[in-house]
Design an enzyme around this catalytic site. Structure first.
Site, mmCIF file in Angstrom:
data_model
loop_
_atom_site.group_PDB
_atom_site.id
_atom_site.type_symbol
_atom_site.label_atom_id
_atom_site.label_comp_id
_atom_site.label_asym_id
_atom_site.label_seq_id
_atom_site.Cartn_x
_atom_site.Cartn_y
_atom_site.Cartn_z
ATOM 1 C CD GLU A 1 -2.958 0.017 2.233
ATOM 2 O OE1 GLU A 1 -4.221 0.295 2.202
ATOM 3 O OE2 GLU A 1 -2.530 -0.331 3.371
ATOM 4 C CG ASP B 1 -3.941 7.956 7.846
ATOM 5 O OD1 ASP B 1 -3.862 6.642 7.687
ATOM 6 O OD2 ASP B 1 -4.059 8.377 6.890
#
Length: 266
Positions: free
Chosen positions: A51, A62
């Site tokens: 990724e 995040d």
């Protein structure tokens, strides 16, 4: 070198009873040259897919490690065009298919069709868009299918069984099971609810399932494998190591190898 589709890589792993390892890196942190070196290292040390996070100024999913990495990358001027130029040159040197992790806002502003075509032409095989709800995913799913891309959708611990079924049906490549509520980041231990969620999903779909958010050690990776995951997705632990100024690449290599060894150990 012909890089396989994401679904093809999972078929390859399943045929060998291999739990896939999917590391995550933030593109451009600390710089794109280091990103290239790190991608090659991951490919050489057991990553099955990789990724690549497109840095974004408001990364809601995040945690602090990846937020800080995105800030550093943006401050260095990392932009989509440069990232895609990098993957265009690099992807045929890798055996691991690349998955672009991007928030939806940059995709929307560029235009969905334009963005997806550019990504496909750059050799990227899949997309994860963490803030794209199922209800808005259909136009993207239709275009990815035509371009040879695969859009992987996320399922959270709070997702209802009915919605799980709908997401699992629509998701391409594999299903991204978020191990915990909240943001990405390293955890002390994996939530035991993941095992229950994996069992529930197995009753719903035969598609591969990758578990992410919170995997911080070889022990965590082996645990999700033993619970039945098809892949362990590891992000913050790699990003944190790569941020070390002197030993970043060496630390990434060592950690990747330790995860691969753990996943391959009965």
């Amino acid at each position: 070198m012909i890089v396989p589709k994401i679904s093809e890589r999972f078929e390859h792993c399943r045929a060998r009873q291999r739990c896939a390892l999917i590391p995550f890196l933030t593109a451009g942190d600390p710089d794109l040259e280091t990103t290239v070196a790190a991608l090659k290292i991951l490919d050489d040390h057991g990553a099955d897919l990789i990724e690549l996070g497109m840095p974004y100024s408001d990364p809601l999913a995040d945690g602090p490690v990846i937020q800080a990495a995105a800030t550093r990358a943006l401050q260095r001027g990392t932009r989509l065009e440069a990232v895609l130029e990098m993957t265009t040159d690099l992807h045929q040197q890798l055996t691991a298919p690349l998955i672009l992790f991007s928030y939806y806002n940059p995709i929307y502003h560029r235009g969905v069709s334009s963005f997806l075509k550019a990504v496909a032409q750059a050799g990227i095989k899949g997309l994860v868009i963490p803030d794209l709800p199922l209800e808005e995913a259909e136009p993207v799913l239709a275009e990815t299918a035509n371009l040879g891309l695969e859009l992987t959708l996320l399922i959270a611990p709070t997702t209802s069984p009915e919605r799980m079924r709908a997401i699992a049906t629509a998701s391409q490549g594999f299903i991204y099971l978020v191990s915990t509520t909240g943001v990405t980041g390293m955890r002390q231990e994996m939530a035991s609810r993941v095992q229950e969620l994996l069992h529930t999903l197995r009753q719903i779909t035969p598609k591969p399932i990758g578990v992410g958010f919170g995997i911080a050690s070889p022990e965590h990776a082996r645990q999700v494998r033993d619970w039945g995951a098809d892949a362990a997705i590891v992000g913050s632990a790699f990003v944190k190591r790569l941020a070390e100024p002197d030993q970043g690449l060496a630390a990434v290599a060592e950690f990747c190898q330790s995860l691969r060894t753990a996943l391959d150990t009965p």
